[in-house]
Each structure stands twice: as structure tokens, then as C-alpha cells.
Enzyme design. Sequence first.
Site, short mmCIF file in Angstrom:
data_model
loop_
_atom_site.label_atom_id
_atom_site.label_comp_id
_atom_site.label_asym_id
_atom_site.label_seq_id
_atom_site.Cartn_x
_atom_site.Cartn_y
_atom_site.Cartn_z
N ASP A 127 20.19 62.75 63.71
CA ASP A 127 19.61 61.43 63.43
C ASP A 127 18.41 61.23 64.35
O ASP A 127 18.55 60.71 65.45
CB ASP A 127 20.63 60.32 63.69
CG ASP A 127 21.80 60.35 62.73
OD1 ASP A 127 21.59 59.98 61.56
OD2 ASP A 127 22.90 60.74 63.15
N LYS A 227 18.22 56.54 53.79
CA LYS A 227 19.51 55.88 53.98
C LYS A 227 19.30 54.39 54.13
O LYS A 227 18.20 53.95 54.48
CB LYS A 227 20.24 56.48 55.20
CG LYS A 227 19.48 56.38 56.53
CD LYS A 227 20.21 57.16 57.62
CE LYS A 227 19.54 56.98 58.96
NZ LYS A 227 20.15 57.80 60.02
N HIS A 240 30.08 50.30 61.18
CA HIS A 240 30.83 51.16 62.11
C HIS A 240 32.18 50.53 62.44
O HIS A 240 33.15 51.23 62.71
CB HIS A 240 30.05 51.37 63.40
CG HIS A 240 28.82 52.20 63.25
ND1 HIS A 240 27.63 51.68 62.82
CD2 HIS A 240 28.61 53.53 63.45
CE1 HIS A 240 26.72 52.65 62.79
NE2 HIS A 240 27.29 53.78 63.16
N ASP A 313 27.51 58.64 54.81
CA ASP A 313 27.41 58.29 56.21
C ASP A 313 28.70 58.78 56.87
O ASP A 313 29.62 59.25 56.20
CB ASP A 313 27.24 56.78 56.36
CG ASP A 313 26.55 56.40 57.67
OD1 ASP A 313 26.48 57.23 58.58
OD2 ASP A 313 26.07 55.25 57.76
#
Length: 846
Positions: A127, A227, A240, A313
Site C-alpha cells: 500500500d 480502491k 477496519h 480488501d
Amino acid sequence: MELTRRQTLGLAAAAVAGTALSAAPAQAAGNRWVRETLRAMTLEQKVGQLFVCYAYGPTASTADPRNTDLYGVATPAEVVRKYHLGGVIYFAWTDSVKDPQQIARLSNGLQSAAIGSGGVPLQISTDQEHGVVFRVGPPATQFPGAMALGATRSTQFARQAGGIGGRELKAVGVTTDFAPVADVNVNPLNPVIGVRSFSSDTKLVADLTAAQVQGYQRDGRIVSTAKHFPGHGDTATDSHTGIPVINHTVQEWNAIDRPPFEAAIRAGIDSIMTAHIVVPALDPSGDPATLSRPILTGILREQLRFDGVVITDSLGMQGVRDKYGDAEIPLRALEAGVDQLLMPVDLDLAYNSVLDAVRSGRISEQRIDQSVERVLSLKLKTGVVDRPYVELAQVAKVVGTPANYAVAQQIADRTTTVLRNDAGLLPLSPAPRTILVAGYTPAVLGTALQGRGHTTVVKDTGATPTDAKIADAVAAAATADLTVVLTMKAWDTAVTDKLAKQQKLVNDLLATGRPVIVVAVRDPYDVSRFPTAETTLATYSYAAVSMEALAKVITGEIAPTGKLPVDVPTVDDPATPLHPFGHGLTWDARETRLTVASYNIHAGAGEDNVFDLDRTAQALKALDADVIGLQEVDVHWDARSQWLDTLTELATKLGMHAGFAPIYDLDPPAAGQPRRQYGVGLLSRFPLVRTENHPITRLSTQDPNPVPAPAPGFLEAELDVRGRRVHVYVTHLDYRADPAVRRAQVDDTLKILARDKARDLQVLTGDFNAEANAPELAKLWRRLTDAWTAAEDTTGGPLTYPAGVPVKRIDFVTVGRGFHVRQATVPPESAASDHRPVVADLHFRP
């Protein structure tokens, strides 16, 4: 004729290199390799290609007990071989990204493990969004990130950042970057996207997304991954830790979220990452998009016609785990249309779950082959099949080069956005200052300001300052000329700073009354929490290049050109923007600022008629001037200064340079005591190149009246300000009622001014006891510009206040040609006095 694998790869490589071979044979050869490779793979190898996971260790052969606990084998190489992994992902916390050489060696070692047992090369990913999300740190080139690029409005910059970032990643063996973020950040309370998004404006996000895809893929020759589909920009929940619900209607989704992904697809995006979000209008089942066939197959594949690789993800995020177990998640993702599964919580469970689903018939092997074919085609396209290893000797020639750094700085220099400059603090003059730099990661900015001649005091209070750190910073602000405080998601009191300590830090600093610059170094929304802050900026990033750019803007080295890529809403009324999209202040960077004040030091005597050094120093500090002309300076003058050298003491307290010119030099009041002097002085942040006390005709009540001949009492101090010679003159002319003396004094003054070179700049400060429109002064005002006239908010009018008597004109600043007077003010004096200071904000060009 059957081509060998080497010949097939040669054709594919030739096509990529742009040789004379036609595209059709090369494409056919590539397709043949994909088909033949797929045909030769076992089911276990095929399923392995669907997984992208991490492994702990700086080298492929490093044994790490964390690997043993997770995977049952000790080294990263063994993890790759055991599960026939299609890809790996690098993080700092996996010890994968220490430095470019280490990364390159790790990449080569992992590729060797993947290929050694007859497998295919790995897709190595990370990332590297830049800005606030990056994995490969310096010396790799660090760019300021997506929203900072949005502030530039430049597709060229977006592409350049993608191209350079892509080439540097490829040089260390990373073939896929999970970037750019194509989400439209329309929710200021979004805790997970924020500055990772280019903007809240759909078209701007679409344009910059497409440009960055071209940078990564066409220029950098790596895989770009847009994304988070179908759009993570309008959520107040972090996926998350929870399951966000996006309540956009189909029409809103089409207008807001869809265009950037369409733009990415048109630009040739190779990969798209899913979001763990629920969008009821697109799929009423309540399944997150990662597990939604209507979203991934119905919309992404069929409506948008995307046929590249769809990757999830992280499957360890709570947003995808709320509804189904870890064994079920990968199956539903594949059924929805996913090709690659990123970071399942339990790789062994997920891998075997997919194998069992194929063997039981729940998922057909044909379905697995579809995804594996896409993965293999992607690897072939990016060249990793033909050249899986990187050349270690080439790494330093590509990664973090001076040319790349220069581009990153050029981009960052266009990102800083000035939101408020109500106090007129910016840009600073080039005069050296003592600057407190406090808040979140202030060290880099402190170094940048120090490199520009300032003395910096750095107080790193972090994202959750303690009361002790806040008190320490506030105490340091009291002795500094200026405070710059950096905030990082100070608005987020739900997760980042639950006790709102960053807000307390800033508000306590503002309450000191000293000059404060508030800088949001991540989310620009921070500034809405500080409505009393008169000077605010946004950088969208705390990368070193962003802090360097901030230093340049603060010091006037460059003009700010960043424009807000989002609305910053008012806290009490979110529908009303405090600062709207597109807002951003600027100035002329060709101008240099100089702030000059005139101050009669007897104002420090106050009502008690006792000169107070600390009280005077505080009053002078509040003027925030680069140069202060002082009148009626007493040196060793009876009890009023307690036998202290007033000017030297003041200069020491203020960190300034001092000059003094006596008007009278009198005998001491007692034997053994120093002689008494009374005169004019100057305090300057700049070193004094030269000082001179010129003789001038005087009229005084303390000497023969008038003085028979010109006598000393007209101070000249010469300064160097960015290469321009500036002459500052300080006078205390006791005009009374004699026009003849006034004419003589004006004539003397003009003769002294005429000695300076034509290009030099001139400032005259002082204390004139006369009406401004007295005809005897006309010649002086024709030569100089009276900055007093700009102070129109003074009591009694700009030409009369302060006045002890009708003809008394006290404390002025006036300038010669070459200076532009931006504004002049008369700040209040805390002690009772008929003297009031004048502060003139001046500008000149080189």
C-alpha cells in the site's frame, strides 16, 4: 510450430518493449503461455494463486516464530511454497521494508521460492498511497498524497507521482501498488478515508484517478489498484472496526461514486479492490460489497465491463467478518466475483475451505480457472513472468534519486493551502525569529525553519497530548516570537484523540495572545475546531516534502497555490461551509515583507512613572516587529532604569540586535557613577551592518533653545534584507512652535537621506511634535510616504492621534521609494501614556 516457454516469453517481452514484432503474435503467445500454465497446475496451485498474504521476516530465509504460529512453517519462503501463494504483501510490521536493498533481496528470495518448485512468479504488493499511507519509507521518494494532489488540481502531477512511485517500487521487486484511492470523500467525518481521497468533487477524483493509473501502469510499469469499490467516501464508520452502511440512492451512487471507477477502467486499470461496506441501494441483502454478487458481478463486471483482477480488501477487517465466519468469507467472495483474497485471518483455514468447496462441488474448478487466468495474465502483462528478479546494482540508481526528490518537492510546493490570514502574519519577513513548533511530528518543520535562519524550539506533543506536554508547550510559547502548532485529525475525538487534547493544546496556545499559526497536517477539517484562530493552513500530509513546502510558504519563499479540494464545514452547521471547495489565499512571492514599529520608551514607565523593563519588553514583543525605532531612551538614567543599560537589557530579553545614538551625554549624578545618556535607539531582528549618529538641528527644552548648530541625535542603522540595503533612521525631534527650526530639521533630514544610494531602501521612524500638515514638513512628505495615514482606525483620525496637545504628533513610520505600505496600525498600549506605538507592514520587491 510449438513455441518453447522461453520463445513465448520472448514474444511477450518484445511486445511490451515495443519491438518490430506485431502485437497479434505476441498476444497469441502470451495467451498460449497462460493456457498452458493453467492446464499444468494442480488444484492446490490454482487455489494458492488466489491468495495474497504476508509473511514475517526481512529475508526469505529468516525464521520467525510468528510465521510458525500462523502458518506452521518458519520462513517466508516456506509460507510461499506451502500454499503456492499467488502474491505477498509488504508491511513495516512484517519487517519487509527496512530499506531498498533489503526489500529487493527479499523480493528476489521470495520469487526464487515461488519459481523453484515449478510455480509461477509472485505478485508482490504493498500500500504505497503516499501521504499518510505508505509502506516503503525514505530513501524512497515520498509524495504528499491524494488530497494534496487534489489541492493542486493537476493531472500532470498525479501522473508524475504515480510514474515515479511505480518505477521505484518495481526496482525493489514490488509489482502491484494498492493505489490510487478512487473514493470521493463527501463525508468530513469519514475516519478511514479522508486525505487518502483526492477530493469531495467527483470529477476531480475521476480525473486524478485516471491520471494516476496511467502513471503507475504506463510510466511505472506496475499494477495499479483502484480502491475501494463501490466507493468508501461517505461513511462515518471505519471498516477496519465495523461495518459501514452507505445510504446513497442508485442515482447518488451513479453521480458520486461510480465516475472515478469508470475513469480508472477507461484508463486501463489492471486491478480493483473491493470495500467492506454495505450499500442497500445496490444490494439489499445486507452483505458487504466484498461478498456481493450484485455489486461485483452485476455492476463491476457486467455494467462497467471490468475484466481485470478484483481483489478484496483485507479479510481480517471487521467490516467483512461481522456477518460470516472466516471459513465462509473466501467462498462468498469468490462466488461474488472476486479473483484474489487478501490477508485472511487464518490462511490455512481459508485455503482449505476453498479447496473443500471445489472438491464438494460448491465452487466449480472452472470458476477457479477464471480467476487464475486473470491473475496469470496480469503477471505476464507486467513482465514479472519474464523477469521475476530485480538487479540489486540498479536499485540505488532508481530509488530516491535527486531528480525524483525534486519532482516530489515541486509537487508539494503547490499543495499548501492558506485558509485564514486575518492577523496578517503571513508571509513572515526574512528576519530571524524564535519559533516554537509544537503538535504532531513537528521536528521536520522545525529543521526546515531553522535552515532558513530561525531559532526553533520543538515540542512534539503527538496526537494525544498530555496535560504536562500542553503546559510545557504553552510555557515555551511565552518566550517565542511565534508559534506554529500542527494538528493531526484533531476533529476525531471518537478514535484518534478521545479526550480532545489536541484541541486543548491549540486553544491554550491561542489564549496566550501571542502569534499562533495553526496547521492541519492531515485532515483540513481540523481548522473548524478553532474558530478563534486567525491564521490557519492545511497541508494534507506530514511527509517531509510537505513540511518543507510549509516552511517555504510561511517564510514567503513561495506563494501558496493550493486550493481546498473539499468543503470544510462549520461545526455547528455542517451544511454551511466554513471554507468552501476551491478556497485558498495567496500573495505575491516576489515581495519581501518588513515590519517596522515606532515606540516611545517612556510608555513603559506607566502610571507609576517607574520604568519597568519586563513590562516594556512585553509591550515591544507584542508589536511583533522586525525593526523598532525607540525614542527617549534613558541609559544609566537615575532610578528610573536602576542604573541598567536599558537598551542592552531589552535586546537580550527580545533576542534582537541593538543600536543607540545619544542626544545628550550628561555628567553622572554622583562621583563613580556612569555618565547619563539620553537618546534614540533601535532594536532589530536583523544584524546591524553599520550605525551612525548624524548631527541635526534640534529644538529642546533641555539645552539652549534652539541649539546653535546641528548636534548628534539622528540614528542611522543599515540592514541587509535579502540582498537589499535598508537604512533605518530614528529621530526624536522636539518640535514646538518655531517654523524656522522645523524647516532646518527637515532640510537636515533630507540631506542625510540623500547620501544613500538610489537603489537603497529608507525608513524613518520617530517622534515629531508637530501637525502632520504643517507646511514646513511638506518637503519631507514629498520625499517619503507617511505610513501613519494608513492607520485609519485610530481615535481622532489618522493625522491627529495620539495627541497630548493639538500640535503634537507622536510616533510615526514613514518610508522612501521602493517600499509599499500594506497597512499601518496603532495597537493599544497597556500602560497609561500619551504615547502610542505605530506598526507599519511594509513590502518591497528585489
